[in-house]
Scaffold this active site. Structure first.
Site, PDB file in Angstrom:
ATOM      1  N   HIS A  79       2.205 -11.514  14.341  1.00 37.68           N
ATOM      2  CA  HIS A  79       3.283 -11.915  15.245  1.00 37.68           C
ATOM      3  C   HIS A  79       3.113 -13.348  15.745  1.00 37.68           C
ATOM      4  O   HIS A  79       4.051 -13.934  16.324  1.00 37.68           O
ATOM      5  CB  HIS A  79       3.338 -10.958  16.445  1.00 37.68           C
ATOM      6  CG  HIS A  79       4.692 -10.855  17.073  1.00 37.68           C
ATOM      7  ND1 HIS A  79       5.800 -11.483  16.571  1.00 37.68           N
ATOM      8  CD2 HIS A  79       5.118 -10.186  18.177  1.00 37.68           C
ATOM      9  CE1 HIS A  79       6.852 -11.218  17.318  1.00 37.68           C
ATOM     10  NE2 HIS A  79       6.463 -10.432  18.316  1.00 37.68           N
TER      11      HIS A  79
ATOM     12  N   THR B  77       0.847  -1.194   0.000  1.00 40.25           N
ATOM     13  CA  THR B  77       0.000   0.000   0.000  1.00 40.25           C
ATOM     14  C   THR B  77       0.882   1.243   0.000  1.00 40.25           C
ATOM     15  O   THR B  77       1.803   1.369   0.817  1.00 40.25           O
ATOM     16  CB  THR B  77      -0.959   0.023   1.214  1.00 40.25           C
ATOM     17  OG1 THR B  77      -1.695   1.251   1.212  1.00 40.25           O
ATOM     18  CG2 THR B  77      -0.217  -0.106   2.529  1.00 40.25           C
TER      19      THR B  77
END
Length: 606
Positions: A575, A518
């Site tokens: 994560h 992006t």
């Protein structure tokens, strides 16, 4: 030999489609690859071409009905069978409206009207519809616009109470979280009642309006047309035009002022139609009023967005029909015509202009107002919320010196446009470096299934590119981006971005991304913390490239301060799957590739 027309697979995850409009009717001849019908899925609207030449002998799936991929939609007979098929078709066409009509007498009248349209014998049959009761009619229902779509929002009524309408003539515009489309009228007649006003939402299958028999309803609508223009002008500010002004960012004052004379004319038209019985036959004669004949909803919407008059175009499609490319070409010519006189003015204007750019920006007309939440914004909000709460998301940021790339762009920009037909921006460099790093560190490209206890490493890098559109953020996908060089990626980015903004991408081009890029710096942002879309595990945001003083290590002078082109790269990741060290190694690889600036061979400079 009869040929079966089947529902094609319109996307990897698409299992069914809804027939929104038949462009040919039973008994009509059709050529190979000539558009036969329009189909809508939960992602796109598209036309289905005919697989063979012949006569459309039978329609199996009617309008607003849903069919699974591979199921039969229609049957096309050969030319030698056209005689039999041509006679049977009108009879079946007469029976089709009967299944829609709730009452016997209006059904008979509607059958006559449909027969008029099919056989162009309106003058002989015109008196029949006038005999039907004016208080009863056909209900127009909210169609199923996709497998997962359960409701739609009425954005604009194209016809008002008291106005006449033909079969398949656009009646209203409906918006869902996936697509904006027009709903055609199932029968010919007069709009008796509008049940769902603009900006209100209705469930699939709900009644949207009631259409009565042509010639009978204007008498009902007459009281509405009787008041003077002064009385009629009161409700104008809340109808159509202000909504259109918001949708297309037009000045509200101009829209409201132009609404009053238009509304006065519309109020007078229903009254005139009551005194002119042959009125219903006029649309049949004017069916070719648009130079290109029938115009699809997508083409009409595209023309509206670009301000192109359809009546001024000469279509290049089959039978002179106006295609999407005709509208885009006309829009480009209009843009070039506007730019020509504007380019001549700066020669004389620069001396007087310097003080004006500092003018105070005008406040938005939306200040102090409340508007309905658009469906696409509601869908984006839901998905982002789910994604953020399904993952343990973390963001790591690195600073990259892209001075060498900036110099290469300056040297190669002209030749790059000549060779590839697109401008050379920083984005293709970022995309190529990211894809190469994904091949080295596949964990960033992987997908986690916690319930199944698996980690899937895709065999290719499918790069999603976030595109800002009027409808909201849309992410088309460059499939197999690892197989492309710098020029190939630049062309694919430009092509996908353009077609996404004009709503011309296919469903397959909006699905299957394994990693997303992006460009948040396109609006000047230094960096942000992107939200990773499921089931992907990471997303890279590129900030604005800015020049600023930086300490660099010169081989001769040692550490010195120099002006360099710098950019921040921010990668958010899951994560649960990707450790901070993995993310740092990935970003370090991207940083090293970009700062080395070894793209001369890709640009033809080596």
């Amino acid at each position: 030999m009869p040929v079966s027309v089947t529902m094609p697979r319109l996307g990897e995850s698409v299992t069914e489609g809804t027939v929104t409009r038949w462009l040919k009717q039973e008994g009509d001849t059709v050529e190979v690859d000539e558009p036969l019908l329009e189909v809508s899925t939960d992602k796109v609207d598209t036309e289905i071409p005919s697989p063979a030449a012949g006569v459309l002998s039978r329609i199996v799936v009617g309008e607003d009905e849903t069919a699974e991929v591979g199921s039969e939609l229609a049957v096309i007979s050969g030319e030698s069978e056209s005689a039999g098929g041509g006679e049977a078709a009108p009879q079946e066409q007469q029976q089709a409206p009967a299944a829609v009509e709730p009452v016997t007498e209006p059904t008979a009248a509607a059958e006559g009207t449909a027969d008029e349209v099919a056989q162009d014998e309106a003058p002989a049959e015109a008196p029949a519809p006038a005999a039907a009761p004016s208080g009863e009619g056909t209900a127009v229902k909210m169609p199923a616009l996709g497998e997962s779509v359960t409701e739609g929002t009425v954005t604009r009524w194209l016809k008002q109470v008291g106005e006449t309408i033909e079969v398949d003539e656009p009646l209203l515009e409906v918006s869902t979280d996936k697509v904006d489309t027009e709903i055609p009228s199932p029968v010919a007649g007069t709009v008796l009642e509008i049940k769902v006003p603009e900006d209100e939402t209705a469930a699939v299958g709900a009644d949207l309006a009631i259409i009565g028999v042509a010639g009978a309803a204007p008498a009902q609508a007459k009281p509405a047309a009787a008041p003077s223009p002064k009385a009629e002008s009161k409700p104008e500010p809340k109808v159509e035009e202000p909504t259109q002004g918001v949708s297309y960012s037009e000045p509200a004052a101009e829209t409201e002022s132009s609404a009053q004379p238009a509304k006065t004319e519309q109020a007078a038209q229903p009254a005139a139609s009551t005194s002119t019985p042959p009125r219903p036959s006029a649309p049949a004669q004017g069916g070719g009023e648009e130079a290109a004949g029938y115009v699809t909803p997508l083409v009409r919407k595209l023309a509206s967005e670009h301000g192109v008059e359809l009546s001024s175009l000469n279509g290049t499609g089959v039978g002179g029909r106006i295609r999407k490319q005709d509208v885009l070409d006309a829009a480009e010519k209009a843009k070039a015509a506007k730019a020509a006189p504007a380019a001549a003015q700066p020669a004389a204007a620069p001396s007087a202009a310097p003080a004006k750019p500092a003018a105070k920006p005008q406040p938005s007309s939306k200040r102090g107002t409340t508007e309905k939440l658009p469906r696409i914004r509601k869908a984006i909000a839901k998905r982002m919320h789910e994604s953020l709460h399904e993952m343990a998301q973390l963001t790591t940021v690195v600073e990259v010196d892209v001075t060498r790339i900036a110099k290469l762009r300056t040297q190669a920009k002209d030749s790059f446009v000549q060779r590839h037909g697109v401008k050379l921006s920083f984005l293709p460099f970022f995309a190529l470096a990211a894809v190469e790093a994904l091949q080295t560190y596949p964990i960033v490209n992987a997908q986690l299934d916690l319930d199944g206890g698996t980690i899937t490493y895709p065999a290719a890098e499918h790069l999603g590119i976030a595109v800002d559109t009027e409808r909201g953020l849309v992410v088309p996908v460059i499939h197999n981006a690892g197989d492309l060089n710098l020029g190939g990626i630049a062309k694919r980015v430009a092509d996908l971005a353009e077609r996404t903004r004009t709503n011309k991408v296919s469903p397959d081009e909006l699905a299957g991304a394994t990693f997303t890029l992006t460009n948040t710096g396109s609006r000047g942002a230094l960096f942000d913390t992107p939200i990773v879309p499921t089931p992907q595990s990471a997303m890279l945001g590129t900030g604005a490239v800015v020049k600023r003083p930086v300490v660099v290590n010169d081989p001769e002078l040692g550490e010195v301060v120099a002006v360099r082109s710098m950019v921040y790269l921010a990668m958010s990741y899951d994560h649960r799957l990707i450790d901070g060290a993995d993310a740092a190694r990935f970003l370090a690889a991207v940083k090293e590739r970009l700062e080395a600036g070894n793209f001369e061979s890709e640009l033809g400079l080596a």
